[in-house]
Scaffold this motif. Structure first.
Motif, PDB file in Angstrom:
ATOM      1  N   LEU A  88       0.819  -1.209   0.000  1.00 34.93           N
ATOM      2  CA  LEU A  88       0.000   0.000   0.000  1.00 34.93           C
ATOM      3  C   LEU A  88       0.854   1.261   0.000  1.00 34.93           C
ATOM      4  N   THR A  89       0.236   2.350  -0.413  1.00 35.37           N
ATOM      5  CA  THR A  89       0.829   3.676  -0.285  1.00 35.37           C
ATOM      6  C   THR A  89      -0.133   4.515   0.544  1.00 35.37           C
ATOM      7  N   GLY A  90       0.383   5.563   1.108  1.00 34.34           N
ATOM      8  CA  GLY A  90      -0.439   6.438   1.929  1.00 34.34           C
ATOM      9  C   GLY A  90      -0.679   7.761   1.244  1.00 34.34           C
ATOM     10  N   ILE A  91      -1.829   8.382   1.553  1.00 31.47           N
ATOM     11  CA  ILE A  91      -2.090   9.722   1.039  1.00 31.47           C
ATOM     12  C   ILE A  91      -1.667  10.775   2.060  1.00 31.47           C
ATOM     13  N   SER A  92      -1.449  10.335   3.314  1.00 26.15           N
ATOM     14  CA  SER A  92      -0.880  11.238   4.319  1.00 26.15           C
ATOM     15  C   SER A  92      -0.186  10.420   5.399  1.00 26.15           C
ATOM     16  N   PHE A  93       0.857  11.012   5.974  1.00 23.55           N
ATOM     17  CA  PHE A  93       1.630  10.423   7.063  1.00 23.55           C
ATOM     18  C   PHE A  93       1.728  11.479   8.152  1.00 23.55           C
ATOM     19  N   GLN A  94       1.208  11.160   9.337  1.00 27.07           N
ATOM     20  CA  GLN A  94       1.258  12.090  10.470  1.00 27.07           C
ATOM     21  C   GLN A  94       2.033  11.424  11.598  1.00 27.07           C
ATOM     22  N   GLU A  95       3.102  12.075  12.064  1.00 30.47           N
ATOM     23  CA  GLU A  95       3.852  11.512  13.183  1.00 30.47           C
ATOM     24  C   GLU A  95       2.972  11.572  14.425  1.00 30.47           C
ATOM     25  N   ILE A  96       2.833  10.419  15.087  1.00 30.28           N
ATOM     26  CA  ILE A  96       1.958  10.350  16.269  1.00 30.28           C
ATOM     27  C   ILE A  96       2.689   9.889  17.523  1.00 30.28           C
ATOM     28  N   GLY A  97       3.963   9.553  17.411  1.00 32.15           N
ATOM     29  CA  GLY A  97       4.665   9.101  18.598  1.00 32.15           C
ATOM     30  C   GLY A  97       6.146   8.948  18.384  1.00 32.15           C
ATOM     31  N   TRP A  98       6.872   9.060  19.500  1.00 37.34           N
ATOM     32  CA  TRP A  98       8.326   8.905  19.529  1.00 37.34           C
ATOM     33  C   TRP A  98       8.662   8.227  20.836  1.00 37.34           C
ATOM     34  N   GLN A  99       9.372   7.095  20.765  1.00 34.45           N
ATOM     35  CA  GLN A  99       9.737   6.385  21.991  1.00 34.45           C
ATOM     36  C   GLN A  99      11.139   5.804  21.858  1.00 34.45           C
ATOM     37  N   ARG A 100      11.910   5.931  22.918  1.00 40.88           N
ATOM     38  CA  ARG A 100      13.252   5.361  22.971  1.00 40.88           C
ATOM     39  C   ARG A 100      13.225   4.186  23.940  1.00 40.88           C
ATOM     40  N   THR A 101      13.745   3.053  23.494  1.00 44.49           N
ATOM     41  CA  THR A 101      13.893   1.889  24.361  1.00 44.49           C
ATOM     42  C   THR A 101      15.388   1.650  24.565  1.00 44.49           C
ATOM     43  N   GLU A 102      15.750   0.480  25.007  1.00 39.69           N
ATOM     44  CA  GLU A 102      17.152   0.169  25.324  1.00 39.69           C
ATOM     45  C   GLU A 102      18.110   0.509  24.187  1.00 39.69           C
ATOM     46  N   ASN A 103      17.760   0.146  22.942  1.00 41.82           N
ATOM     47  CA  ASN A 103      18.661   0.420  21.817  1.00 41.82           C
ATOM     48  C   ASN A 103      17.929   0.804  20.534  1.00 41.82           C
ATOM     49  N   THR A 104      16.666   1.217  20.669  1.00 34.94           N
ATOM     50  CA  THR A 104      15.848   1.533  19.501  1.00 34.94           C
ATOM     51  C   THR A 104      15.081   2.828  19.732  1.00 34.94           C
ATOM     52  N   ILE A 105      14.981   3.620  18.673  1.00 35.34           N
ATOM     53  CA  ILE A 105      14.088   4.779  18.677  1.00 35.34           C
ATOM     54  C   ILE A 105      12.954   4.454  17.712  1.00 35.34           C
ATOM     55  N   PHE A 106      11.740   4.434  18.239  1.00 35.07           N
ATOM     56  CA  PHE A 106      10.551   4.180  17.431  1.00 35.07           C
ATOM     57  C   PHE A 106       9.900   5.517  17.087  1.00 35.07           C
ATOM     58  N   ILE A 107       9.642   5.722  15.810  1.00 36.84           N
ATOM     59  CA  ILE A 107       8.843   6.860  15.379  1.00 36.84           C
ATOM     60  C   ILE A 107       7.592   6.275  14.741  1.00 36.84           C
ATOM     61  N   SER A 108       6.441   6.640  15.305  1.00 32.01           N
ATOM     62  CA  SER A 108       5.157   6.086  14.858  1.00 32.01           C
ATOM     63  C   SER A 108       4.418   7.103  14.014  1.00 32.01           C
ATOM     64  N   TYR A 109       3.768   6.596  12.985  1.00 33.39           N
ATOM     65  CA  TYR A 109       2.985   7.425  12.070  1.00 33.39           C
ATOM     66  C   TYR A 109       1.571   6.880  11.949  1.00 33.39           C
ATOM     67  N   LEU A 110       0.625   7.778  11.786  1.00 32.08           N
ATOM     68  CA  LEU A 110      -0.710   7.415  11.330  1.00 32.08           C
ATOM     69  C   LEU A 110      -0.701   7.634   9.832  1.00 32.08           C
ATOM     70  N   VAL A 111      -0.992   6.573   9.092  1.00 33.56           N
ATOM     71  CA  VAL A 111      -1.023   6.642   7.631  1.00 33.56           C
ATOM     72  C   VAL A 111      -2.467   6.508   7.183  1.00 33.56           C
ATOM     73  N   ILE A 112      -2.899   7.442   6.359  1.00 32.56           N
ATOM     74  CA  ILE A 112      -4.227   7.351   5.756  1.00 32.56           C
ATOM     75  C   ILE A 112      -4.043   6.845   4.331  1.00 32.56           C
ATOM     76  N   THR A 113      -4.844   5.842   3.975  1.00 38.98           N
ATOM     77  CA  THR A 113      -4.778   5.286   2.626  1.00 38.98           C
ATOM     78  C   THR A 113      -6.178   5.245   2.025  1.00 38.98           C
ATOM     79  N   ASP A 114      -6.218   5.345   0.713  1.00 41.35           N
ATOM     80  CA  ASP A 114      -7.493   5.223  -0.005  1.00 41.35           C
ATOM     81  C   ASP A 114      -7.464   4.019  -0.940  1.00 41.35           C
ATOM     82  N   CYS A 115      -6.630   3.046  -0.616  1.00 43.21           N
ATOM     83  CA  CYS A 115      -6.452   1.863  -1.454  1.00 43.21           C
ATOM     84  C   CYS A 115      -7.726   1.025  -1.539  1.00 43.21           C
TER      85      CYS A 115
END
Length: 162
Positions: A88-115
């Motif tokens: 799939l592809t998205g028509i929009s990507f909105q960053e909704i979160g940022w979290q750091r764990t022991e050795n990873t940085i997670f950046i979360s997005y809400l993706v809207i698709t019209d597929c």
């Protein structure tokens, strides 16, 4: 061999490389983009993890995603991973979160698709199934023991549930 950029605790590139499967030095992190996929009609996408995956094999997951490759931004990685894991592809990507764990940085997005919802493609070795859920069903799923706990925690603030 998959090569990643190393990041410091604040999410800045650290001018070092990391290699998938090798230990990440203390104080460095790799970047992971994950996408919560919502159709324009309001339904959410769940993907079933391959039974051969290391973490949570066979579980349904609320996000698609993966590690950013060397030189990729979090958004570029999000778009690539979404296409690889779902087709799939998205028509929009909105960053909704940022979290750091022991050795990873997670950046979360809400993706809207019209597929076309039937056009989801599975990625061999990564995913083996999918389903679309109405918002009520999706929130019930995330609040259940069937949801992958770390994903639920990363999405908790955005989705406003306890």
């Amino acid at each position: 061999m998959e090569i990643w950029d190393a990041y410091d605790q604040d999410g800045r590139r650290a001018e070092r490389e990391l290699i998938r499967g090798e230990p990440i030095p203390l104080g460095l992190y790799h970047l992971v983009s994950e996408m919560l996929v919502r159709h324009v009609d309001g339904d959410y996408l769940l993907m079933q993890r391959d039974f051969q995956k290391e973490g949570y094999p066979g579980w349904m997951e609320a996000t698609a995603g993966g590690s950013a490759l060397k030189g990729e931004t979090a958004l570029e990685a999000a778009k690539r991973e979404l296409l690889e894991e779902t087709g799939l592809t998205g028509i929009s990507f909105q960053e909704i979160g940022w979290q750091r764990t022991e050795n990873t940085i997670f950046i979360s997005y809400l993706v809207i698709t019209d597929c076309d919802k039937a056009s989801v493609k599975l990625q061999e070795g990564e995913t083996i199934g999918y389903q679309w859920l109405k918002e009520e069903e999706f929130l019930r799923f995330l609040n259940s023991s069937e949801a992958i706990p770390p994903q639920r925690e990363r999405l908790r603030e955005f989705l406003n549930f306890d």
